[in-house]
Scaffold this motif. Sequence first.
Motif, PDB file in Angstrom:
ATOM      1  N   PRO A   1      37.635  48.027  47.531  1.00  0.00           N
ATOM      2  CA  PRO A   1      36.472  48.114  48.420  1.00  0.00           C
ATOM      3  C   PRO A   1      36.692  47.371  49.731  1.00  0.00           C
ATOM      4  O   PRO A   1      37.506  46.446  49.815  1.00  0.00           O
ATOM      5  N   ALA A   2      35.954  47.796  50.750  1.00  0.00           N
ATOM      6  CA  ALA A   2      36.046  47.145  52.055  1.00  0.00           C
ATOM      7  C   ALA A   2      35.716  45.667  51.928  1.00  0.00           C
ATOM      8  O   ALA A   2      34.845  45.267  51.152  1.00  0.00           O
ATOM      9  N   GLY A   3      36.435  44.844  52.697  1.00  0.00           N
ATOM     10  CA  GLY A   3      36.254  43.398  52.626  1.00  0.00           C
ATOM     11  C   GLY A   3      36.250  42.763  53.994  1.00  0.00           C
ATOM     12  O   GLY A   3      35.974  43.432  55.004  1.00  0.00           O
ATOM     13  N   PRO A   4      36.604  41.483  54.054  1.00  0.00           N
ATOM     14  CA  PRO A   4      36.531  40.746  55.315  1.00  0.00           C
ATOM     15  C   PRO A   4      37.308  41.389  56.462  1.00  0.00           C
ATOM     16  O   PRO A   4      36.847  41.387  57.609  1.00  0.00           O
ATOM     17  N   GLY A   5      38.482  41.939  56.166  1.00  0.00           N
ATOM     18  CA  GLY A   5      39.287  42.549  57.224  1.00  0.00           C
ATOM     19  C   GLY A   5      38.577  43.717  57.878  1.00  0.00           C
ATOM     20  O   GLY A   5      38.509  43.826  59.115  1.00  0.00           O
ATOM     21  N   GLU A   6      38.030  44.608  57.048  1.00  0.00           N
ATOM     22  CA  GLU A   6      37.323  45.772  57.576  1.00  0.00           C
ATOM     23  C   GLU A   6      36.012  45.363  58.255  1.00  0.00           C
ATOM     24  O   GLU A   6      35.637  45.934  59.290  1.00  0.00           O
ATOM     25  N   PHE A   7      35.313  44.378  57.681  1.00  0.00           N
ATOM     26  CA  PHE A   7      34.043  43.924  58.272  1.00  0.00           C
ATOM     27  C   PHE A   7      34.269  43.373  59.684  1.00  0.00           C
ATOM     28  O   PHE A   7      33.505  43.672  60.607  1.00  0.00           O
ATOM     29  N   LYS A   8      35.331  42.583  59.843  1.00  0.00           N
ATOM     30  CA  LYS A   8      35.613  42.000  61.154  1.00  0.00           C
ATOM     31  C   LYS A   8      36.026  43.073  62.162  1.00  0.00           C
ATOM     32  O   LYS A   8      35.598  43.060  63.323  1.00  0.00           O
ATOM     33  N   LYS A   9      36.876  43.998  61.696  1.00  0.00           N
ATOM     34  CA  LYS A   9      37.341  45.060  62.586  1.00  0.00           C
ATOM     35  C   LYS A   9      36.168  45.910  63.070  1.00  0.00           C
ATOM     36  O   LYS A   9      36.106  46.304  64.250  1.00  0.00           O
ATOM     37  N   ALA A  10      35.232  46.199  62.147  1.00  0.00           N
ATOM     38  CA  ALA A  10      34.052  46.974  62.531  1.00  0.00           C
ATOM     39  C   ALA A  10      33.135  46.161  63.452  1.00  0.00           C
ATOM     40  O   ALA A  10      32.586  46.692  64.426  1.00  0.00           O
ATOM     41  N   ALA A  11      32.981  44.865  63.136  1.00  0.00           N
ATOM     42  CA  ALA A  11      32.121  44.001  63.962  1.00  0.00           C
ATOM     43  C   ALA A  11      32.656  43.909  65.383  1.00  0.00           C
ATOM     44  O   ALA A  11      31.878  43.874  66.347  1.00  0.00           O
ATOM     45  N   ASP A  12      33.966  43.865  65.533  1.00  0.00           N
ATOM     46  CA  ASP A  12      34.564  43.810  66.876  1.00  0.00           C
ATOM     47  C   ASP A  12      34.231  45.058  67.685  1.00  0.00           C
ATOM     48  O   ASP A  12      34.263  45.028  68.924  1.00  0.00           O
TER      49      ASP A  12
ATOM     50  N   SER B   1      34.711  55.614  44.933  1.00  0.00           N
ATOM     51  CA  SER B   1      34.223  55.910  43.587  1.00  0.00           C
ATOM     52  C   SER B   1      35.367  56.386  42.714  1.00  0.00           C
ATOM     53  O   SER B   1      36.363  56.938  43.202  1.00  0.00           O
ATOM     54  N   PHE B   2      35.227  56.157  41.409  1.00  0.00           N
ATOM     55  CA  PHE B   2      36.248  56.535  40.432  1.00  0.00           C
ATOM     56  C   PHE B   2      35.572  57.187  39.239  1.00  0.00           C
ATOM     57  O   PHE B   2      34.758  56.549  38.565  1.00  0.00           O
ATOM     58  N   LEU B   3      35.864  58.480  39.014  1.00  0.00           N
ATOM     59  CA  LEU B   3      35.269  59.237  37.905  1.00  0.00           C
ATOM     60  C   LEU B   3      33.750  59.129  37.906  1.00  0.00           C
ATOM     61  O   LEU B   3      33.099  58.949  36.870  1.00  0.00           O
ATOM     62  N   GLY B   4      33.163  59.200  39.100  1.00  0.00           N
ATOM     63  CA  GLY B   4      31.714  59.145  39.240  1.00  0.00           C
ATOM     64  C   GLY B   4      31.142  57.740  39.294  1.00  0.00           C
ATOM     65  O   GLY B   4      29.936  57.576  39.505  1.00  0.00           O
ATOM     66  N   PHE B   5      31.984  56.730  39.109  1.00  0.00           N
ATOM     67  CA  PHE B   5      31.529  55.331  39.126  1.00  0.00           C
ATOM     68  C   PHE B   5      31.774  54.748  40.513  1.00  0.00           C
ATOM     69  O   PHE B   5      32.901  54.694  40.992  1.00  0.00           O
ATOM     70  N   GLN B   6      30.699  54.344  41.198  1.00  0.00           N
ATOM     71  CA  GLN B   6      30.826  53.815  42.552  1.00  0.00           C
ATOM     72  C   GLN B   6      31.218  52.344  42.528  1.00  0.00           C
ATOM     73  O   GLN B   6      30.666  51.552  41.760  1.00  0.00           O
ATOM     74  N   ILE B   7      32.171  51.991  43.366  1.00  0.00           N
ATOM     75  CA  ILE B   7      32.732  50.632  43.393  1.00  0.00           C
ATOM     76  C   ILE B   7      32.128  49.874  44.566  1.00  0.00           C
ATOM     77  O   ILE B   7      32.484  50.081  45.724  1.00  0.00           O
ATOM     78  N   HIS B   8      31.182  48.979  44.268  1.00  0.00           N
ATOM     79  CA  HIS B   8      30.485  48.218  45.308  1.00  0.00           C
ATOM     80  C   HIS B   8      31.105  46.857  45.562  1.00  0.00           C
ATOM     81  O   HIS B   8      30.786  46.211  46.570  1.00  0.00           O
ATOM     82  N   SER B   9      31.929  46.384  44.632  1.00  0.00           N
ATOM     83  CA  SER B   9      32.427  45.017  44.742  1.00  0.00           C
ATOM     84  C   SER B   9      33.777  44.896  44.054  1.00  0.00           C
ATOM     85  O   SER B   9      34.231  45.817  43.360  1.00  0.00           O
ATOM     86  N   LEU B  10      34.399  43.748  44.230  1.00  0.00           N
ATOM     87  CA  LEU B  10      35.664  43.488  43.550  1.00  0.00           C
ATOM     88  C   LEU B  10      35.465  43.418  42.046  1.00  0.00           C
ATOM     89  O   LEU B  10      36.377  43.772  41.280  1.00  0.00           O
ATOM     90  N   TYR B  11      34.306  42.960  41.607  1.00  0.00           N
ATOM     91  CA  TYR B  11      34.018  42.954  40.166  1.00  0.00           C
ATOM     92  C   TYR B  11      34.092  44.374  39.606  1.00  0.00           C
ATOM     93  O   TYR B  11      34.740  44.615  38.576  1.00  0.00           O
ATOM     94  N   ASP B  12      33.464  45.311  40.284  1.00  0.00           N
ATOM     95  CA  ASP B  12      33.521  46.715  39.849  1.00  0.00           C
ATOM     96  C   ASP B  12      34.967  47.211  39.852  1.00  0.00           C
ATOM     97  O   ASP B  12      35.386  47.929  38.944  1.00  0.00           O
ATOM     98  N   PHE B  13      35.698  46.850  40.886  1.00  0.00           N
ATOM     99  CA  PHE B  13      37.081  47.307  41.019  1.00  0.00           C
ATOM    100  C   PHE B  13      37.948  46.806  39.868  1.00  0.00           C
ATOM    101  O   PHE B  13      38.667  47.577  39.230  1.00  0.00           O
ATOM    102  N   PHE B  14      37.867  45.522  39.569  1.00  0.00           N
ATOM    103  CA  PHE B  14      38.699  44.956  38.512  1.00  0.00           C
ATOM    104  C   PHE B  14      38.294  45.457  37.125  1.00  0.00           C
ATOM    105  O   PHE B  14      39.129  45.565  36.225  1.00  0.00           O
TER     106      PHE B  14
END
Length: 578
Positions: free
Chosen positions: A487-498, A532-545
Amino acid sequence: MQVATAQAPPPTPTSSGHPKGLYVLFATEMWERFSYYGMRALLSLYMIKALLLNKETSSLIYGNYTSLVYLTPLLGGYVADRYWGNRRSILVGGLVMALGQFALFFSASFYQAGQTSVPTMQLALFFLGLGCLIFGNGFFKPNISSMVGTLYPAGDKRIDAAYTIFYMGINLGAFFSPLVCGTLGDTGNPADFKWGFLAAGIGMLVGSLTFELFKKKYVVTASGAPLGAKPERTVAHASQIPADTAAPVRSETIAQPAAKSFASKLPMLIGVFVVVYAAIAWLMNYDWVGALVFSAMIVMPMAVLADNSLTSREREKIYVILILSFFVIFFWGAFEQAGASLTFFADEQTNRQLTDTYTVPASFFQSANALFIIIFAPVFAVLWGALGRNEPSSPLKMSIGLMLLAVGYLIIAFGVKGVDANTKVSMFWLITMYLLHTFGELCLSPIGLALVNKLAPARFASLLMAVWFLATAAGNKLAGVLSGLYPAGPGEFKKAADAGIDLPAILNGTQQATAEVVAKLKELEIPYQWPSFLGFQIHSLYDFFMIFVVLSAAASIILFVIYRKLTKMMDEPVAPVA
């Protein structure tokens, strides 16, 4: 059968009871692993920070590269078995891999500080380097691994221990390489990546030289005959495979027809491959590399089983190899996040501040697994021996390994649960996860290598070892696909904020993205929806792991259910007493 006109004296065992040839192969593979893991520690970081690629694209390239690294052993194993022999294949493979590392060095040398676009030559050399590493590894990897078991007489009980020692030894290279290459290349300045790649190239040259200097004297059979020489062409025309029935050989090798060419079945196999490849490519949205890897995983076992000279016992043992190979895919799909998503995690969301003045480079964490193997491989070798008759069978060990992998991800999942994306967590979570993953690896990888050596018919030794690595290729490709779900994290957030965009608000649905904003995010290669993976949306690193927890645990449970049947298929029938 290889006939030597002049034999070397029988190998002298070392003080550990193993032939010295084991340590020649140990040293050669150690330097090759130094080269591979040194480069891998920098690969994802180089793509993001110097080639300016996003995480999804970097993960795709990473998965394609690491999967093809394990796919080309099919070619290398075939050429070695029938034409070149192990020795020439190892030398050619080592030199081509060294060339690949030097191509990466020159690619990184084109980087200019502050560049906003990537020079064509930098990209061209990058892909040339990956290509050389892929093809060189194909000739190197299956041949050196298959030579370990052939140092010993058939049925020798030291083979399992030999593969564990070999596995521990090569991890010396895997341990030092991220530290050396990371220190030189992962400095925070993208212009320094070239020095890490240069060190990896030098390591590969040292490994090739080591093998060339000592192979004639030490890399020999238990009777003193040279190992890995060019195969004798006359054997293919013999009506029977010569066998000394007084020697300790596998029962199925006695009075067995010689291996026949695949030529008569080749058109059929090519046709099947084309159909399977087209179907998988369509299912994978025309991911040509993924389709190639998974198609080969399906068709290559068919090619082996198509050989008419296989006996029923050989087929049964080959089925065990193939079934376990399927479960290995899930193991490596989760385990190989180390070079992709877990590197992103170490770089962005791990507190790496060790002292007031020193921050641990993200690449260093890839040494953790190798260090734990060096420490615990002897413990596992002693443990298996100490259990004696209660030692788990190979399939059960592999089931345990998959469960340990799941537990490792469960630990880090709870470490990041409820943590804000901009908050960095302790190194403890990442290191503990790597420790559990190492225990899982020691239950699966060296055990699998030894199992292939013990079960594969001698004339298919390198090819079936390559099929085993093909399962690893599929696992690595799966790893790249799954890493792309990070999922998107600090790198993407900063790049978008810029660019004046509130990316967290768009992802969480509290702000609607206009067409202009979506176009800008696409231009910046920033995702504007949660993966998303097999219909499961990944909102956080917890979901990802948790994806890896579920996949690994499910594979472990299924393998546990069938392990007794597989163990029975592996075991030799006991001959009745006269």
